[in-house]
Motif scaffolding. Structure first.
Motif, PDB file in Angstrom:
ATOM      1  N   GLU A 336      -4.883 -38.858   1.102  1.00  0.00           N
ATOM      2  CA  GLU A 336      -5.250 -37.449   1.268  1.00  0.00           C
ATOM      3  C   GLU A 336      -4.018 -36.553   1.174  1.00  0.00           C
ATOM      4  O   GLU A 336      -4.062 -35.473   0.569  1.00  0.00           O
ATOM      5  CB  GLU A 336      -5.960 -37.243   2.615  1.00  0.00           C
ATOM      6  N   ILE A 337      -2.914 -36.987   1.763  1.00  0.00           N
ATOM      7  CA  ILE A 337      -1.693 -36.174   1.729  1.00  0.00           C
ATOM      8  C   ILE A 337      -1.122 -36.117   0.313  1.00  0.00           C
ATOM      9  O   ILE A 337      -0.673 -35.062  -0.144  1.00  0.00           O
ATOM     10  CB  ILE A 337      -0.664 -36.713   2.745  1.00  0.00           C
ATOM     11  N   LEU A 338      -1.156 -37.247  -0.407  1.00  0.00           N
ATOM     12  CA  LEU A 338      -0.696 -37.234  -1.794  1.00  0.00           C
ATOM     13  C   LEU A 338      -1.592 -36.366  -2.669  1.00  0.00           C
ATOM     14  O   LEU A 338      -1.164 -35.887  -3.724  1.00  0.00           O
ATOM     15  CB  LEU A 338      -0.634 -38.660  -2.348  1.00  0.00           C
ATOM     16  N   TRP A 339      -2.825 -36.165  -2.242  1.00  0.00           N
ATOM     17  CA  TRP A 339      -3.723 -35.240  -2.936  1.00  0.00           C
ATOM     18  C   TRP A 339      -3.446 -33.791  -2.558  1.00  0.00           C
ATOM     19  O   TRP A 339      -4.099 -32.873  -3.062  1.00  0.00           O
ATOM     20  CB  TRP A 339      -5.173 -35.582  -2.630  1.00  0.00           C
ATOM     21  N   GLY A 340      -2.547 -33.571  -1.626  1.00  0.00           N
ATOM     22  CA  GLY A 340      -2.200 -32.207  -1.231  1.00  0.00           C
ATOM     23  C   GLY A 340      -3.008 -31.675  -0.068  1.00  0.00           C
ATOM     24  O   GLY A 340      -3.067 -30.451   0.131  1.00  0.00           O
ATOM     25  N   LYS A 341      -3.610 -32.569   0.752  1.00  0.00           N
ATOM     26  CA  LYS A 341      -4.444 -32.141   1.869  1.00  0.00           C
ATOM     27  C   LYS A 341      -3.749 -32.456   3.198  1.00  0.00           C
ATOM     28  O   LYS A 341      -3.209 -33.543   3.376  1.00  0.00           O
ATOM     29  CB  LYS A 341      -5.810 -32.862   1.865  1.00  0.00           C
ATOM     30  N   ALA A 342      -3.782 -31.507   4.120  1.00  0.00           N
ATOM     31  CA  ALA A 342      -3.397 -31.828   5.492  1.00  0.00           C
ATOM     32  C   ALA A 342      -4.464 -32.743   6.086  1.00  0.00           C
ATOM     33  O   ALA A 342      -5.624 -32.727   5.662  1.00  0.00           O
ATOM     34  CB  ALA A 342      -3.260 -30.558   6.326  1.00  0.00           C
ATOM     35  N   VAL A 343      -4.102 -33.545   7.075  1.00  0.00           N
ATOM     36  CA  VAL A 343      -5.024 -34.532   7.642  1.00  0.00           C
ATOM     37  C   VAL A 343      -5.131 -34.346   9.150  1.00  0.00           C
ATOM     38  O   VAL A 343      -4.138 -34.100   9.845  1.00  0.00           O
ATOM     39  CB  VAL A 343      -4.564 -35.967   7.318  1.00  0.00           C
ATOM     40  N   VAL A 344      -6.359 -34.465   9.648  1.00  0.00           N
ATOM     41  CA  VAL A 344      -6.644 -34.512  11.081  1.00  0.00           C
ATOM     42  C   VAL A 344      -7.499 -35.745  11.329  1.00  0.00           C
ATOM     43  O   VAL A 344      -8.419 -36.029  10.555  1.00  0.00           O
ATOM     44  CB  VAL A 344      -7.392 -33.252  11.556  1.00  0.00           C
ATOM     45  N   ILE A 345      -7.213 -36.481  12.379  1.00  0.00           N
ATOM     46  CA  ILE A 345      -7.986 -37.673  12.719  1.00  0.00           C
ATOM     47  C   ILE A 345      -8.898 -37.377  13.899  1.00  0.00           C
ATOM     48  O   ILE A 345      -8.443 -36.899  14.938  1.00  0.00           O
ATOM     49  CB  ILE A 345      -7.060 -38.858  13.065  1.00  0.00           C
ATOM     50  N   PHE A 346     -10.197 -37.641  13.733  1.00  0.00           N
ATOM     51  CA  PHE A 346     -11.175 -37.607  14.823  1.00  0.00           C
ATOM     52  C   PHE A 346     -11.478 -39.044  15.229  1.00  0.00           C
ATOM     53  O   PHE A 346     -11.744 -39.890  14.363  1.00  0.00           O
ATOM     54  CB  PHE A 346     -12.482 -36.951  14.370  1.00  0.00           C
ATOM     55  N   THR A 347     -11.427 -39.328  16.515  1.00  0.00           N
ATOM     56  CA  THR A 347     -11.864 -40.639  16.969  1.00  0.00           C
ATOM     57  C   THR A 347     -13.375 -40.753  16.818  1.00  0.00           C
ATOM     58  O   THR A 347     -14.080 -39.739  16.787  1.00  0.00           O
ATOM     59  CB  THR A 347     -11.490 -40.867  18.439  1.00  0.00           C
TER      60      THR A 347
END
Length: 725
Positions: A336-347
């Protein structure tokens, strides 16, 4: 033998001083990892040399051995001559490619004096690089070709290099669509972390500035909105997935991504789009294979684990395998980051289960992974604690549950709460500082400074800062409660004819954790209201004194976790009626109860009410309400206990109709609105003509107010006196 690993940015100064011991021989080595910023500095078709000046001004010019050209690894032996003289040695590395030369910044080595220094070798110049040339067998060439000269060094360097690789690089396990990255490529962890920081900062900046943003929600059935049991379920989504597969299960009346978009657009003026990349039955690796095309979102929320941890249809090699789970989760983050997106993780969401720990233990494994890449980690179990009737089965939500989950998800993205959570507990006060207090205003507003404000004059020396909310506008605070059962008191004043205060956007409120722990005195909201409306014909003032002295109602937050509070100006006119907001204050239940109980147990002999404000007023008054905060001053009534209300003493209501007469009623307080409380006799005193009589006395089941209803409406000014019999 000692080998020290050094990461050296070829363009920046190295502040660390290297330490060595005078006279050591063939025992100290420096393994350099040359970098250009955070990217490996390639040594392909290049050579590396060191130039050093010793404390006695003699010089060293030696070759380094390149151990991994692609990753910028090279090793320097601290030779006998380099360590011949105690003191500070000045060094610089030189990278040579044909006739090109690149030199690093100067760095330093502190050579500690040896106690047998008098036997040390005589310090001379050492120019092995010049003497032997690039292809000659210098002392390093001999070492490189003959491991016996320095036993074990090649193996140790190899091991250290491998360990360093694992710390700073990661191998891709699949091709990355729309990029040049392919399976088995190595990716620098530092690079991924740096990109995550940039993308997250840009996303929040655009969101808060009102620019359009898109969020992608990636996950399993909980993201898709799986629901096969509820009456209001919808047919399967017909949109094909990236790999051509299609959904086969029905879904709930609303999914959490749809709810997330709905509530974010209430705050951010319809600038947010949320796309659903969830699929029933997916585990993290399967999800990556299904959704394998680059998308147009600015931020991706990833939520897997429910199936990875336990589902019997997950292949055995992945089911319950935390190592595989984290490995592929890491790949999902990187892609996702290499695609240019910031990432958030939900449990994964909380299950409707008493003892199934599998999902929770998998969620715990994500914490350190998120720290590695600076990815925000949101514990979603607190989104749905203490909510009844929100599941369609033991795992999935119904439409109500998904909407609550999405609404709580939205609270995370209010202002900068995602990166700087606004933690609150009893005594916390939030004002209207946009960079501090985590709120968003929707509509038109202004700031002013006034000496009459409750707030400090930190932003303007002329007085405290207040926010002026115009009609049709709202302010939404977002915060994380660290305690259960907290009351929130707004500090406001307004001439608006109607305002609304909503907890969690007015959706269904959670239940109390333990009902029996909630006493009588502090619970005018025992039914867990999620919104309050105030109508006003003059000036409405709400603060702590108004709450405790005049019984102004406020909202109670039953559970800890993420919440929002929205204040809306619903003034009926487009002008005037400004809502002035100083801030909000949180108070835990025990403190709130102690204030209420001060009034509750301060015994009064009677309560007095007036039907009309002035003598000449002939408006029809259909009812008068007596609040618990008032009548509890007469006696500690059992106004909540369903089986003890019969113990309540009788009350006497005396109504004096101005210049016409009086009438007396006797009644007791019942247990709910279905129980009439008119149990006594009425007695007429004097010539009672023309006055209005009482048709009924009841208890409002929601507010616990005593409601006195008049026959045909009371049009004459009357005084009401309420006392114990």
């Amino acid at each position: 033998m000692n080998t020290k690993i050094i990461k050296l940015d070829i363009n920046n100064k190295m502040y660390e001083t290297i330490t060595a011991k005078q006279g050591d021989t063939k025992s100290r080595f420096l393994l350099f990892n040359l970098l250009d910023g955070s990217i490996p500095f390639s040594l392909e078709n290049r050579s590396v040399r060191v130039y050093a000046v010793k404390p006695d001004r003699t010089e060293v010019f030696n070759d380094l051995i390149i151990t991994d050209a692609a990753k910028g690894y090279c090793i320097l032996e601290l030779t006998t001559q380099m360590l011949a003289v105690a003191g500070t040695v000045r060094l610089e590395l030189m990278v040579i490619e044909e006739d090109k030369k690149l030199t690093s910044n100067i760095f330093y080595m502190d050579v500690k004096e040896s106690i047998n220094s008098e036997k040390a070798v005589v310090s001379t110049n050492e120019f092995t690089a010049l003497m032997n040339g690039l292809a000659a067998l210098s002392e390093y060439d001999i070492y490189k070709s003959n491991a016996k000269q320095v036993p074990g060094i090649k193996e140790e360097v190899s091991n250290l290099s491998s360990q360093l690789d694992n710390m700073i690089t990661l191998k891709l396990l699949m091709d990355i669509d729309s990029t040049n990255y392919r399976i088995n490529d190595f990716i620098m962890v530092d690079k991924i972390t740096r990109l995550q920081n940039i993308y997250m900062a840009n996303f929040l900046r655009n969101l808060r500035n009102g620019s359009p943003v898109t969020i992608a929600c990636m996950g399993d059935s909980m993201t898709y909105g799986h629901d096969v049991n509820s009456e209001d379920k919808r047919s399967a989504d017909t949109t094909p997935c990236d790999n051509g597969s299609r959904h086969s299960f029905t879904r709930a009346s609303i999914t959490y991504p749809e709810s997330l978009q709905k509530y974010l657009n209430k705050i951010y003026k319809n600038n947010v789009t949320v796309i659903n990349r969830g699929y029933s039955g997916d585990y993290v690796k399967k999800g990556m294979e299904r959704w394998n095309k680059k998308h147009n979102a600015n931020l991706t929320i990833i939520m897997y684990g429910t199936n990875d941890s336990r589902a019997d249809y997950v292949p055995e090699e992945y089911r319950g395998n935390i190592d595989e789970y984290l490995k592929w989760y890491e790949q999902a983050i990187i892609r996702e980051i290499l695609w240019g997106k910031a990432v958030v993780i939900f449990t994964p969401p909380k299950l409707q289960s008493f003892g199934d720990l599998d999902v929770d233990t998998f969620a715990n494994g994500l914490i350190q992974l998120c720290k590695k890449y600076n990815v925000p980690y949101i514990d979603t179990e607190l989104f749905t604690i203490n909510y009844n009737n929100i599941n369609s089965d033991g795992v999935h939500f119904n439409g109500v549950g998904y909407e609550i989950f999405g609404m709580k998800s939205a609270s995370v993205f209010v202002s900068e709460n995602l990166l700087k959570p606004q933690y609150v507990k009893g005594g916390t006060k939030l004002l209207n500082r946009q960079t501090v207090d985590n709120f968003v205003v929707n509509g038109t507003y202004s700031y002013s400074a006034t000496s009459g404000a409750y707030t400090p004059s930190e932003l303007n020396n002329t007085g405290g800062s207040v926010l002026n909310l115009n009609p049709g506008s709202s302010i939404t605070y977002s915060f994380y409660c660290e305690e259960d059962d907290m009351f929130v008191i707004p500090y406001i004043y307004t001439g608006a004819d109607k305002i609304k205060i909503s907890l969690d956007f007015g959706l269904k409120a959670p239940e109390n954790s333990i009902d029996a722990s909630i006493g009588k005195g502090a619970t005018p909201l025992d039914n867990n209201k999620s919104s309050l409306e105030f109508t006003n014909s003059g000036t409405l003032l709400i603060n702590k004194d108004e709450v405790f002295t005049n019984g102004v109602e406020c909202l109670r937050i039953p559970t800890k976790g993420w919440h929002t509070l929205t204040l809306t100006n619903e003034h009926s006119q487009s002008t005037g009626g400004t809502l002035v907001i100083n801030g909000i204050e949180f108070m835990n239940y025990d403190v709130f109860a102690s204030y209420v109980n001060i009034n509750k147990y301060y015994r009064q002999n009677y309560l007095k009410y007036t039907s009309h404000p002035i003598l000449g007023d002939t408006a029809s008054v259909s009812e008068i309400r007596i609040k618990p905060i008032d009548y509890l001053k007469l006696h500690p009534f059992y106004y909540l206990a369903n089986t003890e209300y019969w113990r309540n003493p009788p009350l006497q209501l005396i109504i004096t109709d101005y210049l016409k007469g009086s009438i007396i009623y006797t009644f007791t307080i019942g247990n709910n609105s279905d129980t009439t409380m008119f149990h006594g006799e009425k007695a007429r005193l004097g010539a009672y003509t023309g006055g209005r009589t009482v048709s009924n006395i009841t208890l409002d089941n929601d507010t616990r107010e005593i409601v006195i209803t008049f026959n045909s409406g009371l049009t004459n000014k009357s005084n009401l006196l309420l006392k114990l019999v």
